[in-house]
Motif scaffolding. Sequence first.
Motif, PDB file in Angstrom:
ATOM      1  N   UNK A 142      48.747  49.527  44.758  1.00 39.34           N
ATOM      2  CA  UNK A 142      49.891  50.133  44.075  1.00 39.34           C
ATOM      3  C   UNK A 142      50.462  49.220  42.995  1.00 39.34           C
ATOM      4  N   UNK A 143      50.425  47.908  43.224  1.00 33.21           N
ATOM      5  CA  UNK A 143      51.031  46.977  42.271  1.00 33.21           C
ATOM      6  C   UNK A 143      50.039  46.385  41.284  1.00 33.21           C
ATOM      7  N   UNK A 144      48.776  46.269  41.683  1.00 34.79           N
ATOM      8  CA  UNK A 144      47.787  45.635  40.805  1.00 34.79           C
ATOM      9  C   UNK A 144      46.668  46.532  40.354  1.00 34.79           C
ATOM     10  N   UNK A 145      46.441  47.639  41.064  1.00 31.99           N
ATOM     11  CA  UNK A 145      45.379  48.558  40.688  1.00 31.99           C
ATOM     12  C   UNK A 145      44.025  48.164  41.245  1.00 31.99           C
ATOM     13  N   UNK A 146      43.050  49.019  40.999  1.00 29.53           N
ATOM     14  CA  UNK A 146      41.708  48.820  41.542  1.00 29.53           C
ATOM     15  C   UNK A 146      41.037  47.596  40.930  1.00 29.53           C
ATOM     16  N   UNK A 147      41.310  47.305  39.675  1.00 36.00           N
ATOM     17  CA  UNK A 147      40.705  46.122  39.051  1.00 36.00           C
ATOM     18  C   UNK A 147      41.141  44.859  39.771  1.00 36.00           C
ATOM     19  N   UNK A 148      42.379  44.816  40.234  1.00 33.69           N
ATOM     20  CA  UNK A 148      42.860  43.658  40.997  1.00 33.69           C
ATOM     21  C   UNK A 148      42.100  43.520  42.305  1.00 33.69           C
ATOM     22  N   UNK A 149      41.847  44.645  42.987  1.00 30.50           N
ATOM     23  CA  UNK A 149      41.085  44.582  44.237  1.00 30.50           C
ATOM     24  C   UNK A 149      39.669  44.074  43.983  1.00 30.50           C
ATOM     25  N   UNK A 150      39.063  44.490  42.881  1.00 32.91           N
ATOM     26  CA  UNK A 150      37.715  44.030  42.566  1.00 32.91           C
ATOM     27  C   UNK A 150      37.696  42.553  42.218  1.00 32.91           C
ATOM     28  N   UNK A 151      38.719  42.080  41.547  1.00 28.96           N
ATOM     29  CA  UNK A 151      38.758  40.664  41.176  1.00 28.96           C
ATOM     30  C   UNK A 151      38.962  39.777  42.383  1.00 28.96           C
ATOM     31  N   UNK A 152      39.763  40.209  43.343  1.00 30.17           N
ATOM     32  CA  UNK A 152      40.070  39.364  44.493  1.00 30.17           C
ATOM     33  C   UNK A 152      39.049  39.492  45.612  1.00 30.17           C
ATOM     34  N   UNK A 153      38.520  40.682  45.828  1.00 33.16           N
ATOM     35  CA  UNK A 153      37.551  40.884  46.913  1.00 33.16           C
ATOM     36  C   UNK A 153      36.675  42.081  46.555  1.00 33.16           C
ATOM     37  N   UNK A 154      35.600  41.847  45.770  1.00 28.46           N
ATOM     38  CA  UNK A 154      34.823  42.972  45.229  1.00 28.46           C
ATOM     39  C   UNK A 154      34.082  43.785  46.276  1.00 28.46           C
ATOM     40  N   UNK A 155      33.987  43.304  47.503  1.00 29.15           N
ATOM     41  CA  UNK A 155      33.324  44.070  48.553  1.00 29.15           C
ATOM     42  C   UNK A 155      34.238  44.235  49.769  1.00 29.15           C
ATOM     43  N   UNK A 382      36.789  27.224  50.937  1.00 27.84           N
ATOM     44  CA  UNK A 382      37.976  27.812  50.342  1.00 27.84           C
ATOM     45  C   UNK A 382      37.944  29.327  50.403  1.00 27.84           C
ATOM     46  N   UNK A 383      38.997  29.995  49.924  1.00 27.02           N
ATOM     47  CA  UNK A 383      39.055  31.462  49.976  1.00 27.02           C
ATOM     48  C   UNK A 383      38.001  32.128  49.101  1.00 27.02           C
ATOM     49  N   UNK A 384      37.653  31.524  47.966  1.00 31.57           N
ATOM     50  CA  UNK A 384      36.628  32.073  47.076  1.00 31.57           C
ATOM     51  C   UNK A 384      35.736  30.923  46.606  1.00 31.57           C
ATOM     52  N   UNK A 385      34.944  30.353  47.514  1.00 33.10           N
ATOM     53  CA  UNK A 385      34.182  29.149  47.154  1.00 33.10           C
ATOM     54  C   UNK A 385      33.067  29.453  46.173  1.00 33.10           C
ATOM     55  N   UNK A 396      21.308  36.369  50.165  1.00 31.68           N
ATOM     56  CA  UNK A 396      21.223  35.678  48.878  1.00 31.68           C
ATOM     57  C   UNK A 396      21.773  36.530  47.736  1.00 31.68           C
ATOM     58  N   UNK A 397      21.335  37.783  47.620  1.00 36.69           N
ATOM     59  CA  UNK A 397      21.759  38.605  46.486  1.00 36.69           C
ATOM     60  C   UNK A 397      23.265  38.828  46.505  1.00 36.69           C
ATOM     61  N   UNK A 398      23.811  39.082  47.698  1.00 34.62           N
ATOM     62  CA  UNK A 398      25.254  39.326  47.777  1.00 34.62           C
ATOM     63  C   UNK A 398      26.041  38.057  47.447  1.00 34.62           C
ATOM     64  N   UNK A 399      25.587  36.907  47.970  1.00 38.78           N
ATOM     65  CA  UNK A 399      26.278  35.642  47.678  1.00 38.78           C
ATOM     66  C   UNK A 399      26.205  35.332  46.189  1.00 38.78           C
ATOM     67  N   UNK A 400      25.049  35.602  45.572  1.00 41.23           N
ATOM     68  CA  UNK A 400      24.891  35.325  44.149  1.00 41.23           C
ATOM     69  C   UNK A 400      25.855  36.167  43.319  1.00 41.23           C
ATOM     70  N   UNK A 401      25.883  37.473  43.552  1.00 45.29           N
ATOM     71  CA  UNK A 401      26.781  38.334  42.783  1.00 45.29           C
ATOM     72  C   UNK A 401      28.240  38.010  43.057  1.00 45.29           C
ATOM     73  N   UNK A 402      28.544  37.637  44.289  1.00 42.23           N
ATOM     74  CA  UNK A 402      29.922  37.282  44.624  1.00 42.23           C
ATOM     75  C   UNK A 402      30.376  36.059  43.843  1.00 42.23           C
ATOM     76  N   UNK A 403      29.531  35.021  43.770  1.00 43.16           N
ATOM     77  CA  UNK A 403      29.926  33.821  43.035  1.00 43.16           C
ATOM     78  C   UNK A 403      30.019  34.086  41.542  1.00 43.16           C
ATOM     79  N   UNK A 404      29.143  34.934  41.012  1.00 48.71           N
ATOM     80  CA  UNK A 404      29.238  35.278  39.588  1.00 48.71           C
ATOM     81  C   UNK A 404      30.567  35.971  39.304  1.00 48.71           C
ATOM     82  N   UNK A 405      30.956  36.902  40.181  1.00 49.21           N
ATOM     83  CA  UNK A 405      32.227  37.602  40.001  1.00 49.21           C
ATOM     84  C   UNK A 405      33.400  36.644  40.086  1.00 49.21           C
ATOM     85  N   UNK A 406      33.386  35.745  41.072  1.00 44.63           N
ATOM     86  CA  UNK A 406      34.478  34.779  41.224  1.00 44.63           C
ATOM     87  C   UNK A 406      34.560  33.880  39.997  1.00 44.63           C
ATOM     88  N   UNK A 407      33.408  33.399  39.511  1.00 43.02           N
ATOM     89  CA  UNK A 407      33.403  32.524  38.339  1.00 43.02           C
ATOM     90  C   UNK A 407      33.945  33.247  37.111  1.00 43.02           C
TER      91      UNK A 407
END
Length: 519
Positions: A142-155, A382-385, A396-407
């Motif tokens: 409600x306060x940040x929108x769907x893009x905020x959810x994707x940035x903080x926890x894409x899955x 950390x929370x988003x290592x 491997x694939x999920x960890x790779x995409x997750x780190x790319x998104x966090x970076x």
Amino acid sequence: MRPYFFFSYARRDHLVGGAFVDQFFTDLRDELARIEPEAGPGELAYRDTERLRVGDDWERQLSRMVGASRTMVALYSPAYFASAYCGKEWTAFDHRTRRHEEQTGESVPALIPVLWEPPPGDLPAEVRRIQYVQDDFGPEYATGGLRHLLRTDPHGTAYRLVVRVVAERVREAAAWRVSELRDLDLGRVEGCFPVPEIAPVAARSSLVRLFVAARWIGDRSDRAAAANGDRVPPQRSEGPPATGADGAGGSDERYRGGWYGAHPRDWAPYHPPRLPSLAVQAQQVITRAGHSTSLETVGPDLADALDRARENNEVSVLLVDPWAAAGEPYRQALRDFDRQNHPVTAVLLPDGSDDPPPGPARARLWEGVREVFARTWLHRSGPEPLFRIHVRRERFERELLSTVTVAQNRLLDQVDDDPVTARAQFGLGPDPRPMPGLTIPAWPPPAPSAPSNPRNPSNPSNPSGPPEPPPDPPAQAGPPPPRPGNTPGNGAAPGARAVLREETVPPATRASSEGEADR
């Protein structure tokens, strides 16, 4: 054809967050396919970037799809309500639902809003009458929108809930089959939120730079490792890795640290080893996500290369062989990396479950890794290592995409901290002037400044070290999907590269027709 939903979104949102826009569209379409298995692949959704081809009359095709699609999913954001063409799509589809109610007496909620980013406070009355926030989506949505959810926890659970609920709403509304508008012409529609001319937005870079630190056949460190009693890479005479999931390299010899070839990029760390190699697999995964990639070998100039990537608004990923991290030629370059600050670089260390089995040998191996990454090791929990060890094959694939998104998120956050400098760096002028009724921030013109990024020089390479591996392959880059106003011949012009884009789309100059410029 009557697609289940028409995907309506602002071009500006895709320019600055294409990775997230594309992920939501794909996840929503896949979830709809799961709960509506009778629908054919081409029937599920319409999105212009997937359907428009060179030579198509894009306005006619969009008009036909807005008039025929069973529902419309609209990504609400300040950019959406600042787009005259999005206003045309919204108004035309809203007219369809009202006309259907007048003709049949059925009120069908076929216009389905998704809160991408918090919209302006003074929305048109037609928009305000349709509910776009749902309590069970949670306060972050409600306060940040769907893009905020994707940035903080894409899955994460919150994001998946939104995808599931929206897909269910699409299925329910699609069953009513709102009456078509066969003669719809979006060019003649007067949208309910047209705005004055909007300045062009520069494209942002989506290049992900991959660096590999792994052994290869002919590596002189083999002899040193053998002298210390450590295991060495199997030789190519054992045969290449199999192409299937259950195939192993040609020998029955016990798995020893992975399969190595003539170049570090040939490294296949998991058992049984298989093609493609880990580096090529990483390129394929990142390319499927909509980015382009480059592939290099870790060398003495690693820190310089990472600094250049950061200055170009690019993120980097190091794929490190635990068996090679503490040896030459990588140890010094990785130690230099560890001593410096590279906040948008991820490090992944794959690990087979029995490589080696638990015991003193395994403890020595990972103690050597910890010694090389002494500072970075402390941030692995950390929370988003961005530093991830013991990465197994199935993750491997999920960890790779997750780190790319966090970076990419961290890169965007750094840019957002200083928007004036960021716009100057990306070659942008001042933001468009605010318009009555819309709260869109307008930044002052930036003062030109030269970016600086001081760092400690890396140590020169050891001339007596191991032989150099063969040259790295060229970068892989896929062609960008078309957008109205960005296709060849529609007034597109190349622009500065920036950050967080799924594909490299050149920014449009002011186009000759209103839809091309402000989509």
